[in-house]
Design a protein around this motif. Sequence first.
Motif, PDB file in Angstrom:
ATOM      1  N   TYR A   1      53.283  54.654  74.942  1.00 11.37           N
ATOM      2  CA  TYR A   1      53.950  55.374  74.628  1.00 11.37           C
ATOM      3  C   TYR A   1      54.067  55.577  73.863  1.00 11.37           C
ATOM      4  O   TYR A   1      55.287  56.599  73.826  1.00 11.37           O
ATOM      5  CB  TYR A   1      55.554  54.614  76.238  1.00 11.37           C
ATOM      6  CG  TYR A   1      56.505  55.169  76.065  1.00 11.37           C
ATOM      7  CD1 TYR A   1      56.725  55.959  77.368  1.00 11.37           C
ATOM      8  CD2 TYR A   1      57.473  54.490  75.511  1.00 11.37           C
ATOM      9  CE1 TYR A   1      57.476  56.135  77.024  1.00 11.37           C
ATOM     10  CE2 TYR A   1      58.137  55.460  75.574  1.00 11.37           C
ATOM     11  CZ  TYR A   1      59.044  56.451  76.492  1.00 11.37           C
ATOM     12  OH  TYR A   1      60.345  56.976  75.572  1.00 11.37           O
TER      13      TYR A   1
ATOM     14  N   ARG B   1      54.678  58.780  72.152  1.00 11.25           N
ATOM     15  CA  ARG B   1      56.884  59.266  71.925  1.00 11.25           C
ATOM     16  C   ARG B   1      56.069  59.800  70.078  1.00 11.25           C
ATOM     17  O   ARG B   1      56.686  60.735  69.664  1.00 11.25           O
ATOM     18  CB  ARG B   1      57.559  58.394  71.689  1.00 11.25           C
ATOM     19  CG  ARG B   1      58.344  58.070  73.170  1.00 11.25           C
ATOM     20  CD  ARG B   1      58.458  59.616  73.656  1.00 11.25           C
ATOM     21  NE  ARG B   1      59.318  60.241  72.946  1.00 11.25           N
ATOM     22  CZ  ARG B   1      60.874  59.872  73.139  1.00 11.25           C
ATOM     23  NH1 ARG B   1      61.191  59.030  74.280  1.00 11.25           N
ATOM     24  NH2 ARG B   1      61.828  60.199  73.113  1.00 11.25           N
TER      25      ARG B   1
ATOM     26  N   SER C   1      56.993  65.196  75.804  1.00  9.46           N
ATOM     27  CA  SER C   1      57.253  64.442  76.283  1.00  9.46           C
ATOM     28  C   SER C   1      57.256  63.706  77.297  1.00  9.46           C
ATOM     29  O   SER C   1      56.258  63.839  78.254  1.00  9.46           O
ATOM     30  CB  SER C   1      58.128  65.396  77.227  1.00  9.46           C
ATOM     31  OG  SER C   1      59.327  65.428  78.416  1.00  9.46           O
TER      32      SER C   1
ATOM     33  N   ARG D   1      56.320  59.693  79.885  1.00  5.47           N
ATOM     34  CA  ARG D   1      56.987  59.048  81.261  1.00  5.47           C
ATOM     35  C   ARG D   1      55.966  58.182  81.799  1.00  5.47           C
ATOM     36  O   ARG D   1      54.984  58.129  81.482  1.00  5.47           O
ATOM     37  CB  ARG D   1      57.963  59.825  82.405  1.00  5.47           C
ATOM     38  CG  ARG D   1      57.050  61.089  82.700  1.00  5.47           C
ATOM     39  CD  ARG D   1      57.127  60.890  84.809  1.00  5.47           C
ATOM     40  NE  ARG D   1      56.969  62.250  85.097  1.00  5.47           N
ATOM     41  CZ  ARG D   1      57.116  62.688  86.221  1.00  5.47           C
ATOM     42  NH1 ARG D   1      58.114  61.983  86.626  1.00  5.47           N
ATOM     43  NH2 ARG D   1      56.339  63.107  86.866  1.00  5.47           N
TER      44      ARG D   1
ATOM     45  N   LEU E   1      60.066  47.308  80.179  1.00  2.00           N
ATOM     46  CA  LEU E   1      60.741  47.914  79.236  1.00  2.00           C
ATOM     47  C   LEU E   1      61.516  46.772  78.518  1.00  2.00           C
ATOM     48  O   LEU E   1      61.726  47.615  76.780  1.00  2.00           O
ATOM     49  CB  LEU E   1      62.423  47.251  80.435  1.00  2.00           C
ATOM     50  CG  LEU E   1      62.739  48.053  81.630  1.00  2.00           C
ATOM     51  CD1 LEU E   1      63.810  47.640  82.981  1.00  2.00           C
ATOM     52  CD2 LEU E   1      63.081  49.425  81.249  1.00  2.00           C
TER      53      LEU E   1
ATOM     54  N   PRO F   1      61.683  52.836  77.816  1.00  4.51           N
ATOM     55  CA  PRO F   1      63.707  53.092  77.880  1.00  4.51           C
ATOM     56  C   PRO F   1      63.648  53.516  79.349  1.00  4.51           C
ATOM     57  O   PRO F   1      62.517  54.226  80.037  1.00  4.51           O
ATOM     58  CB  PRO F   1      64.166  54.093  77.392  1.00  4.51           C
ATOM     59  CG  PRO F   1      63.047  54.899  77.101  1.00  4.51           C
ATOM     60  CD  PRO F   1      61.769  54.262  77.013  1.00  4.51           C
ATOM     61  N   SER F   2      64.387  52.875  80.585  1.00  9.68           N
ATOM     62  CA  SER F   2      64.861  52.945  81.509  1.00  9.68           C
ATOM     63  C   SER F   2      64.869  54.271  82.396  1.00  9.68           C
ATOM     64  O   SER F   2      63.710  55.231  83.502  1.00  9.68           O
ATOM     65  CB  SER F   2      66.008  52.453  82.242  1.00  9.68           C
ATOM     66  OG  SER F   2      66.450  52.612  81.816  1.00  9.68           O
ATOM     67  N   ALA F   3      64.961  55.370  81.501  1.00  5.75           N
ATOM     68  CA  ALA F   3      65.340  56.750  81.380  1.00  5.75           C
ATOM     69  C   ALA F   3      63.724  57.117  82.165  1.00  5.75           C
ATOM     70  O   ALA F   3      63.651  58.113  82.731  1.00  5.75           O
ATOM     71  CB  ALA F   3      65.903  57.526  80.678  1.00  5.75           C
ATOM     72  N   ASP F   4      62.674  56.787  81.445  1.00  3.11           N
ATOM     73  CA  ASP F   4      61.587  57.241  81.280  1.00  3.11           C
ATOM     74  C   ASP F   4      60.035  56.374  81.819  1.00  3.11           C
ATOM     75  O   ASP F   4      58.730  56.649  82.156  1.00  3.11           O
ATOM     76  CB  ASP F   4      61.119  57.175  79.910  1.00  3.11           C
ATOM     77  CG  ASP F   4      61.648  58.942  78.608  1.00  3.11           C
ATOM     78  OD1 ASP F   4      61.962  59.617  78.898  1.00  3.11           O
ATOM     79  OD2 ASP F   4      61.204  58.258  77.587  1.00  3.11           O
TER      80      ASP F   4
ATOM     81  N   THR G   1      59.476  55.299  86.187  1.00  2.44           N
ATOM     82  CA  THR G   1      59.718  55.494  87.258  1.00  2.44           C
ATOM     83  C   THR G   1      58.763  54.620  88.568  1.00  2.44           C
ATOM     84  O   THR G   1      57.601  54.236  87.894  1.00  2.44           O
ATOM     85  CB  THR G   1      59.203  56.709  87.382  1.00  2.44           C
ATOM     86  OG1 THR G   1      60.070  57.487  86.965  1.00  2.44           O
ATOM     87  CG2 THR G   1      59.396  57.360  89.174  1.00  2.44           C
TER      88      THR G   1
END
Length: 210
Positions: A69, A73, A78, A80, A104, A109-112, A114
Amino acid sequence: MLLIWGFGTGWFARPLLGLAQRGYEQTIPPSFAPRTAIILMGGGTDRRQGTLVPKHDSMTRIAAVALLYRQCRDAGASCRVILSGGDPEHHGQAEADNYAPYVLARGVPSADLTRENTSYNTYENARNVAAILGNAHDSALIVVTSAYHMRRSLRAFEAFGYEPQPYVSNVRSTPMTVIPRFWNFVNSELALHELIGLARFYVWRWLHLY
């Protein structure tokens, strides 16, 4: 007794594990695309001192996903992460939910992030992740798992029209000994489980059950 000795000392475990891991003995850096999905395949949980924690191989997968990850980045993509794993061992918590705090804590980040927390086997991992990705396939799909589990994982995703890149989190080794060792029995069980599971996958595909 000879058969048990052969598994415990590595004489049977080593070739079986070698067969299961063949072609995935090295970790090859993946190629990131503008949109990249990194899939962590569940590897079980253990209860230690009353706390449910990821198994050893699962921890290596978690570390590999976090590293990928960050690299993704840094490449300007982009990115996830999808954690895939239900509760096939009936430990009371899905693997994806158990692994999430560790992922985490390693900077994802939690936004990325699932969670796919309902699958019970490798085929369901791929099927449920495919449902999350939908018709708009991400331009790069990276599957993270152990070497012995990689071939079956890739075949499962290919059954749903994906061409994932493999990222090997860890490769198991089997020492040759005179006295049987517990680790060799574990490796034997893992190798047999994967080889039988892969054979079953091909048979079920041939029968159009998958």
